[in-house]
Each structure stands twice: as structure tokens, then as C-alpha cells.
Design a protein around this motif. Structure first.
Motif: not given
Length: 153
Positions: A78-80, A69-70, A23-29, A100-106
Motif C-alpha cells: 500500500l505504501e509503495r 477501493q484498492f 483490517e481490510e479497509c485499513s489496508q486500502s486506498l 479512514e473510518p466512517r468514510m463513504t462514497a459521498t
């Protein structure tokens, strides 16, 4: 050291124990400054917090080299921020994309960036939103064209 195929083991991780993290990641940029030069990361983070009006409600985590990661408290904020750009710090553009799911720094990819374009010294008969949109289409996708302001003399 390398594992053989027999030694490799797939470890299945269930989502139920990770719902708070998901949930935290889903609300992040995820963001990256378009620069190679060093910059003061703390100052950049504080400047963005103030510019976005989120001094307490925003968690910023450095997740890679010049990669942040914001984490927002709400989808609205987030949308604003995501749609309110483009954003810069010290004349360096900040590229943003949704987590997005499975997103990594690389594997995170930044493919586009919104930019404000100004056209200076255009002929008087070409200072219109229609002309601006036509020029913009040659550069990429046109998101918005600012309406011409009337100037009182």
C-alpha cells in the motif's frame, strides 16, 4: 417517507465482529480518476495491477461513480503504491487517499494530487534543482526535485 424523532433509533454496531472488515479497509486506498469522460474500467484496473506489480494480490472494488477501493494484502505494498505516484491511466490522473473510518462514497474528499512538472527551454543558468524547487514552491508543496543528469557529448 421521513421518520420522526421518536421513531428514529440508533443502532450500535460493535467492532469485535467486524475486525476482519476493518483490517481490510485499513489496508486500502480510495481512488478516483480525474476525468469526466467515460473510460474502460476493466482495462484501467488491469493496467494499474500490472503497473503496480500486483496482478493477484490486489482487490479492486468500485464503490461509487468513478470511485474505487484498492485493497492491498500488506501495508508495505500500500505504501509503495501510495508514495510511488503520481499514477495515470489514458492520460487521466488517479487521485489516491488512505481509507479512514466512517468514510463513504459521498463524503470522501480529494484535496490534493501529486504531479510531475517539467520545465522546458529554461535558460542554461536556471537548470538546477534550486531553481526547480523555487518554481515548484509557487505551484504548491514540493515533494521531490529530480537531480539534473549530466549529458556526455
Amino acid at each position: 417517507m421521513t421518520l420522526t424523532l421518536e421513531e428514529e433509533e440508533v443502532i450500535e454496531i460493535l467492532e469485535e465482529g467486524r475486525m476482519k472488515d476493518i483490517e481490510e479497509c485499513s489496508q486500502s486506498l480510495i481512488g478516483k480518476f480525474l476525468t469526466c469522460k467515460p473510460f474502460n474500467k476493466k482495462v484501467a484496473q488491469n493496467t494499474l495491477r500490472r503497473a503496480w506489480g500486483l496482478t493477484e494480490e490486489l482487490q479492486i472494488v468500485e464503490v461509487g461513480s468513478n470511485l474505487f477501493q484498492f485493497k492491498f494484502k500488506s501495508e508495505f505494498e500500500l505504501e509503495r503504491v501510495f508514495k510511488g505516484g503520481p499514477w495515470t491511466f489514458d492520460n487521466q490522473a488517479l487521485m489516491l487517499r488512505r481509507w479512514e473510518p466512517r468514510m463513504t462514497a459521498t463524503n470522501v474528499m480529494f484535496e490534493t494530487i501529486a504531479m510531475w512538472i517539467q520545465i522546458w527551454d529554461a535558460p542554461f543558468d536556471m537548470k538546477s534543482p534550486i531553481v526547480a524547487a523555487e518554481i515548484g514552491k509557487r505551484l504548491g508543496e514540493v515533494v521531490e526535485v529530480e537531480k539534473r543528469r549530466s549529458q556526455d557529448t
